[in-house]
Motif scaffolding. Sequence first.
Motif, PDB file in Angstrom:
ATOM      1  N   ASP A 124       0.839  -1.203   0.000  1.00 45.61           N
ATOM      2  CA  ASP A 124       0.000   0.000   0.000  1.00 45.61           C
ATOM      3  C   ASP A 124       0.870   1.248   0.000  1.00 45.61           C
ATOM      4  OD1 ASP A 124      -2.792  -1.075   0.262  1.00 45.61           O
ATOM      5  OD2 ASP A 124      -1.900  -1.987   2.043  1.00 45.61           O
ATOM      6  N   ILE A 125       0.403   2.263  -0.729  1.00 47.76           N
ATOM      7  CA  ILE A 125       1.084   3.550  -0.811  1.00 47.76           C
ATOM      8  C   ILE A 125       0.065   4.653  -0.543  1.00 47.76           C
ATOM      9  CG2 ILE A 125       2.178   5.212  -2.383  1.00 47.76           C
ATOM     10  CD1 ILE A 125       3.505   2.912  -3.822  1.00 47.76           C
ATOM     11  N   ASP A 126       0.473   5.668   0.203  1.00 49.29           N
ATOM     12  CA  ASP A 126      -0.337   6.874   0.393  1.00 49.29           C
ATOM     13  C   ASP A 126       0.250   7.944  -0.512  1.00 49.29           C
ATOM     14  OD1 ASP A 126      -1.648   9.158   1.138  1.00 49.29           O
ATOM     15  OD2 ASP A 126      -1.185   9.010   3.274  1.00 49.29           O
ATOM     16  N   ALA A 127      -0.467   8.269  -1.601  1.00 48.89           N
ATOM     17  CA  ALA A 127       0.060   9.237  -2.563  1.00 48.89           C
ATOM     18  C   ALA A 127       0.212  10.622  -1.956  1.00 48.89           C
ATOM     19  CB  ALA A 127      -0.845   9.304  -3.789  1.00 48.89           C
ATOM     20  N   GLY A 128      -0.571  10.910  -0.888  1.00 44.58           N
ATOM     21  CA  GLY A 128      -0.482  12.213  -0.250  1.00 44.58           C
ATOM     22  C   GLY A 128       0.752  12.381   0.611  1.00 44.58           C
ATOM     23  N   PRO A 140      11.257  -6.480  -9.161  1.00 44.13           N
ATOM     24  CA  PRO A 140      11.097  -7.934  -9.019  1.00 44.13           C
ATOM     25  C   PRO A 140      11.758  -8.446  -7.746  1.00 44.13           C
ATOM     26  CG  PRO A 140      11.800  -7.343 -11.238  1.00 44.13           C
ATOM     27  CD  PRO A 140      11.920  -6.101 -10.417  1.00 44.13           C
ATOM     28  N   SER A 141      11.075  -9.357  -7.069  1.00 44.22           N
ATOM     29  CA  SER A 141      11.639  -9.960  -5.864  1.00 44.22           C
ATOM     30  C   SER A 141      12.435 -11.206  -6.239  1.00 44.22           C
ATOM     31  CB  SER A 141      10.523 -10.346  -4.890  1.00 44.22           C
ATOM     32  OG  SER A 141       9.716 -11.359  -5.464  1.00 44.22           O
ATOM     33  N   LEU A 142      13.049 -11.788  -5.249  1.00 46.54           N
ATOM     34  CA  LEU A 142      13.897 -12.962  -5.473  1.00 46.54           C
ATOM     35  C   LEU A 142      13.109 -14.112  -6.086  1.00 46.54           C
ATOM     36  CD1 LEU A 142      16.647 -14.358  -5.108  1.00 46.54           C
ATOM     37  CD2 LEU A 142      15.906 -15.026  -2.797  1.00 46.54           C
ATOM     38  N   PHE A 143      11.851 -14.276  -5.651  1.00 48.48           N
ATOM     39  CA  PHE A 143      11.034 -15.396  -6.126  1.00 48.48           C
ATOM     40  C   PHE A 143      10.020 -14.979  -7.191  1.00 48.48           C
ATOM     41  CE2 PHE A 143      12.359 -16.343  -1.770  1.00 48.48           C
ATOM     42  CZ  PHE A 143      13.050 -17.532  -1.979  1.00 48.48           C
ATOM     43  N   ALA A 144      10.089 -13.736  -7.627  1.00 48.97           N
ATOM     44  CA  ALA A 144       9.261 -13.232  -8.727  1.00 48.97           C
ATOM     45  C   ALA A 144       7.766 -13.409  -8.491  1.00 48.97           C
ATOM     46  CB  ALA A 144       9.678 -13.890 -10.040  1.00 48.97           C
ATOM     47  N   GLU A 145       7.318 -13.149  -7.245  1.00 54.00           N
ATOM     48  CA  GLU A 145       5.885 -13.229  -6.967  1.00 54.00           C
ATOM     49  C   GLU A 145       5.162 -12.077  -7.675  1.00 54.00           C
ATOM     50  OE1 GLU A 145       8.016 -14.224  -2.995  1.00 54.00           O
ATOM     51  OE2 GLU A 145       8.120 -12.671  -4.564  1.00 54.00           O
ATOM     52  N   PRO A 146       3.929 -12.280  -8.068  1.00 56.12           N
ATOM     53  CA  PRO A 146       3.157 -11.168  -8.616  1.00 56.12           C
ATOM     54  C   PRO A 146       2.914 -10.135  -7.525  1.00 56.12           C
ATOM     55  CG  PRO A 146       1.750 -13.082  -8.252  1.00 56.12           C
ATOM     56  CD  PRO A 146       3.149 -13.537  -8.026  1.00 56.12           C
ATOM     57  N   ARG A 147       2.752  -8.860  -7.915  1.00 57.40           N
ATOM     58  CA  ARG A 147       2.621  -7.788  -6.940  1.00 57.40           C
ATOM     59  C   ARG A 147       1.381  -6.956  -7.225  1.00 57.40           C
ATOM     60  NH1 ARG A 147       7.306  -8.760  -8.471  1.00 57.40           N
ATOM     61  NH2 ARG A 147       7.298  -7.259 -10.181  1.00 57.40           N
ATOM     62  N   LEU A 148       0.649  -6.673  -6.159  1.00 58.84           N
ATOM     63  CA  LEU A 148      -0.488  -5.758  -6.222  1.00 58.84           C
ATOM     64  C   LEU A 148      -0.123  -4.543  -5.381  1.00 58.84           C
ATOM     65  CD1 LEU A 148      -3.455  -4.944  -6.821  1.00 58.84           C
ATOM     66  CD2 LEU A 148      -4.111  -6.250  -4.771  1.00 58.84           C
ATOM     67  N   ILE A 149      -0.065  -3.378  -6.011  1.00 56.58           N
ATOM     68  CA  ILE A 149       0.276  -2.142  -5.310  1.00 56.58           C
ATOM     69  C   ILE A 149      -0.962  -1.256  -5.290  1.00 56.58           C
ATOM     70  CG2 ILE A 149       1.797  -0.145  -5.234  1.00 56.58           C
ATOM     71  CD1 ILE A 149       3.829  -1.756  -6.886  1.00 56.58           C
ATOM     72  N   ARG A 150      -1.508  -1.041  -4.087  1.00 58.20           N
ATOM     73  CA  ARG A 150      -2.721  -0.238  -3.927  1.00 58.20           C
ATOM     74  C   ARG A 150      -2.325   1.171  -3.479  1.00 58.20           C
ATOM     75  NH1 ARG A 150      -5.685  -4.671  -0.112  1.00 58.20           N
ATOM     76  NH2 ARG A 150      -3.930  -3.974   1.169  1.00 58.20           N
ATOM     77  N   VAL A 151      -2.831   2.169  -4.187  1.00 60.33           N
ATOM     78  CA  VAL A 151      -2.466   3.549  -3.882  1.00 60.33           C
ATOM     79  C   VAL A 151      -3.723   4.335  -3.499  1.00 60.33           C
ATOM     80  CG1 VAL A 151      -1.296   5.631  -4.668  1.00 60.33           C
ATOM     81  CG2 VAL A 151      -0.606   3.393  -5.579  1.00 60.33           C
ATOM     82  N   GLU A 152      -3.731   4.879  -2.284  1.00 56.16           N
ATOM     83  CA  GLU A 152      -4.830   5.708  -1.813  1.00 56.16           C
ATOM     84  C   GLU A 152      -4.469   7.194  -1.945  1.00 56.16           C
ATOM     85  OE1 GLU A 152      -7.892   5.006  -0.655  1.00 56.16           O
ATOM     86  OE2 GLU A 152      -7.613   2.879  -1.117  1.00 56.16           O
ATOM     87  N   ASN A 153      -5.492   8.043  -1.860  1.00 57.27           N
ATOM     88  CA  ASN A 153      -5.316   9.508  -1.854  1.00 57.27           C
ATOM     89  C   ASN A 153      -4.592  10.020  -3.091  1.00 57.27           C
ATOM     90  OD1 ASN A 153      -6.550   9.800   0.725  1.00 57.27           O
ATOM     91  ND2 ASN A 153      -4.631   9.171   1.701  1.00 57.27           N
TER      92      ASN A 153
END
Length: 342
Positions: free
Chosen positions: A63-67, A80-93
Amino acid sequence: MATTPSRGRAPAAKAAIPQLPWDQVRPAPIVLVSGTETVLADRAIRLLRDILRAEDPSLEVSDIDAGGYAPGELLTLASPSLFAEPRLIRVENVDKMTDAFLDETLAYIAAPADETYLVLRYPSGTRGKKLLDAIRAGTGGGIEIVCAELKRDSDKQDFVAAEFAAARRKITGPGLRALVSAFSDDLAELAAACQQLLADTGDDVTEETVARYYGGRVETTAFAVADAAIAGHHGEALGLLRHALASGADPVPMVAAFASKIRTMAKLAGQRGSSNDLAQRFGLAPWQVDRAKRDLQGWTDAGLGRAIQTLAETDAQVKGGGRDPVYALEVMIAQLSDRSRR
């Protein structure tokens, strides 16, 4: 071509990306979740997470707070991480984004990371228009999930019907209308009421079921009648009135609900300033100011004066001055709904 959402209005600007309702959310490199209806936006983001997690349980969620954005934060989370997991990045504000977030996100959407899904929650406003325009133009291969406010009763009824259909339960037509009438001003409360009825009842939900659980919300029902009449929807207001009376509503608080709304409209007629400034000046909540401004559309000072006189006459009649309080209410609704008198 953009896809027009089935519920809620799409943004005014044309978009080259699909514009979908909350329940049609799907994975995409960039997912712009726009609109002021928080309940629908939260559901869309949660549904997307569940879809991605079902595809790969190792999904990494951040999670990221854009404000309050820290430079480099997006790049770090998308790397990319060591194990290449998929990533969901949620951005509020996103409507309160910093300059650093704007610059870095514009650079990011030009070349999104593989197996990464960036969700941007943008309620409304003009901040960061350059970013929104770029996304809607197709940069990054994104989609837009439109979560506009559900203003019409028919949209709210569709929402309730979908809640019960998803749970494979039935709610009767009168029960559905009664539930929407009881929670017409708050979608979050309406959604919670649906879940309570689904959890606590085993049979089909009827008008009697709703009355048993929420019969005490007469005031809200009265405001639903007033909303429809003030908007000029005579038939809808009359139907809501009859339903309210059949559910045990009393004519006296019904008139009081109308009076409350008309008084607020009269206070704000011709006033200038922000919602917060006007709310402070008149001792109101900002949402009451916003609602009154919408209610005032199509009304003149003379029309408001006639409405106040009508309310005074109706109030006297329902308190014993007339023979038929229900008839007095019906006449009042007809007069307030008549756009030619405004």
